[in-house]
Design an enzyme around this catalytic site. Structure first.
Site, PDB file in Angstrom:
ATOM      1  N   LEU A 102     -16.007  89.088  99.390  1.00  0.00           N
ATOM      2  CA  LEU A 102     -17.256  88.663 100.006  1.00  0.00           C
ATOM      3  C   LEU A 102     -16.885  87.902 101.267  1.00  0.00           C
ATOM      4  O   LEU A 102     -15.916  87.130 101.270  1.00  0.00           O
ATOM      5  CB  LEU A 102     -18.055  87.751  99.065  1.00  0.00           C
ATOM      6  CG  LEU A 102     -18.605  88.378  97.779  1.00  0.00           C
ATOM      7  CD1 LEU A 102     -19.346  87.324  96.959  1.00  0.00           C
ATOM      8  CD2 LEU A 102     -19.514  89.554  98.083  1.00  0.00           C
ATOM      9  N   ASP A 103     -17.635  88.101 102.344  1.00  0.00           N
ATOM     10  CA  ASP A 103     -17.369  87.377 103.584  1.00  0.00           C
ATOM     11  C   ASP A 103     -17.428  85.875 103.331  1.00  0.00           C
ATOM     12  O   ASP A 103     -18.078  85.413 102.394  1.00  0.00           O
ATOM     13  CB  ASP A 103     -18.406  87.739 104.652  1.00  0.00           C
ATOM     14  CG  ASP A 103     -18.354  89.214 105.024  1.00  0.00           C
ATOM     15  OD1 ASP A 103     -17.321  89.844 104.768  1.00  0.00           O
ATOM     16  OD2 ASP A 103     -19.366  89.716 105.543  1.00  0.00           O
ATOM     17  N   GLU A 104     -16.790  85.108 104.194  1.00  0.00           N
ATOM     18  CA  GLU A 104     -16.736  83.659 103.996  1.00  0.00           C
ATOM     19  C   GLU A 104     -18.118  83.029 103.944  1.00  0.00           C
ATOM     20  O   GLU A 104     -18.326  82.021 103.264  1.00  0.00           O
ATOM     21  CB  GLU A 104     -15.903  83.008 105.103  1.00  0.00           C
ATOM     22  CG  GLU A 104     -16.469  83.209 106.502  1.00  0.00           C
ATOM     23  CD  GLU A 104     -15.459  82.915 107.592  1.00  0.00           C
ATOM     24  OE1 GLU A 104     -15.876  82.322 108.599  1.00  0.00           O
ATOM     25  OE2 GLU A 104     -14.278  83.268 107.447  1.00  0.00           O
ATOM     26  N   THR A 106     -20.864  84.664 102.842  1.00  0.00           N
ATOM     27  CA  THR A 106     -21.653  85.315 101.795  1.00  0.00           C
ATOM     28  C   THR A 106     -21.484  84.559 100.487  1.00  0.00           C
ATOM     29  O   THR A 106     -20.394  84.116 100.140  1.00  0.00           O
ATOM     30  CB  THR A 106     -21.220  86.777 101.620  1.00  0.00           C
ATOM     31  OG1 THR A 106     -21.443  87.485 102.847  1.00  0.00           O
ATOM     32  CG2 THR A 106     -22.017  87.459 100.513  1.00  0.00           C
ATOM     33  N   HIS A 185     -18.119  94.599 106.010  1.00  0.00           N
ATOM     34  CA  HIS A 185     -19.385  94.049 106.499  1.00  0.00           C
ATOM     35  C   HIS A 185     -20.538  95.050 106.347  1.00  0.00           C
ATOM     36  O   HIS A 185     -21.422  95.121 107.198  1.00  0.00           O
ATOM     37  CB  HIS A 185     -19.255  93.648 107.977  1.00  0.00           C
ATOM     38  CG  HIS A 185     -18.454  92.411 108.199  1.00  0.00           C
ATOM     39  ND1 HIS A 185     -18.089  91.987 109.466  1.00  0.00           N
ATOM     40  CD2 HIS A 185     -17.900  91.517 107.350  1.00  0.00           C
ATOM     41  CE1 HIS A 185     -17.375  90.876 109.378  1.00  0.00           C
ATOM     42  NE2 HIS A 185     -17.251  90.581 108.088  1.00  0.00           N
TER      43      HIS A 185
END
Length: 235
Positions: A102-104, A106, A185
């Protein structure tokens, strides 16, 4: 299984360090201090205690975490703390790793394990494990955007359009998407391709496993057998 080996397997240090833990009366079995590191213990259903903290015997560490924003899903983060820093040291010593990323920025449901087979099952593109996301958008969501996401949008460097498995409005500036692939993404790029912009992103579920309402950001818990079944994983 020898107690020393159980402790070593569960990330409590070298064999020597584990023997020291036992001999210094820091380990209990069924509420009773054990001072013999070579005692034979039945691991089936075992819950042992180290420094007053209970630990269930687990052949593999399979966890869920409610990921907060500001953490990287990496053992070697570059700009933010690792999400693994939210776990107790013994679990980190077991060499657990996030299942996917998961993105930082998210938030939401993140699975973490040292079970390579579980990681493969959930990460394999062929298995198409659905993941549900709640996206907060900069601009109001309309039906035309929903229709585009369901029909498929073309992303840069992708040969064919990619469609959401499900998509619906969840508020004026919110939409809920279900994806069965995990490209870089992906949610943000798909929403941008449909003419909007993601301002916040939260993962609500993986497979049939939903993030529990009582699991607060930064908290974790063990996956139960029923949780693994919801992920389509049977040992």
């Amino acid at each position: 299984m020898q107690l020393e080996r159980i402790l070593h397997k569960h990330g409590f240090g070298t064999r020597k360090a584990c023997r020291s833990l036992v001999r210094h009366e820091r380990v209990a079995i069924a509420g009773a201090i054990c001072t013999d590191p070579f005692a034979e213990i039945d691991p089936q259903g075992l819950v042992f205690t180290v420094d007053g903290v209970d630990w269930p015997y687990a052949e593999f560490a399979c966890l869920m975490l409610n990921k907060p924003a500001g953490y990287e899903c990496s053992r070697k983060p570059l700009h933010h703390p690792s999400v693994l820093s939210l776990l107790p040291a013994p679990l980190r010593e077991r060499d657990v790793q996030p299942v996917g990323r998961l993105d930082e920025d998210t938030t939401g449901l993140l699975l973490i394990t040292d079970d390579g087979q579980l990681n493969h099952v959930l990460s394999s593109a062929k298995r198409k494990v659905p993941k549900v996301y709640l996206a907060t958008t900069r601009y109001p969501v309309d039906q035309a955007q929903i229709d585009q996401l369901l029909a498929g949008v073309l992303l840069h460097d992708e040969p064919e359009p990619i469609a959401a498995a499900a998509c619906a409005m969840a508020g004026e500036n919110r939409l809920r998407l279900t994806l069965t692939s995990g490209k870089y993404h992906q949610v943000k790029r798909m929403v941008a391709a449909a003419g909007n912009r993601v301002e916040a992103l939260h993962r609500e579920a993986v497979g049939e496993l939903a993030l529990p309402a009582d699991l607060q950001p930064g908290e974790w818990r063990w996956l139960a057998a029923a949780d693994l079944e919801k992920l389509g994983y049977f040992r």
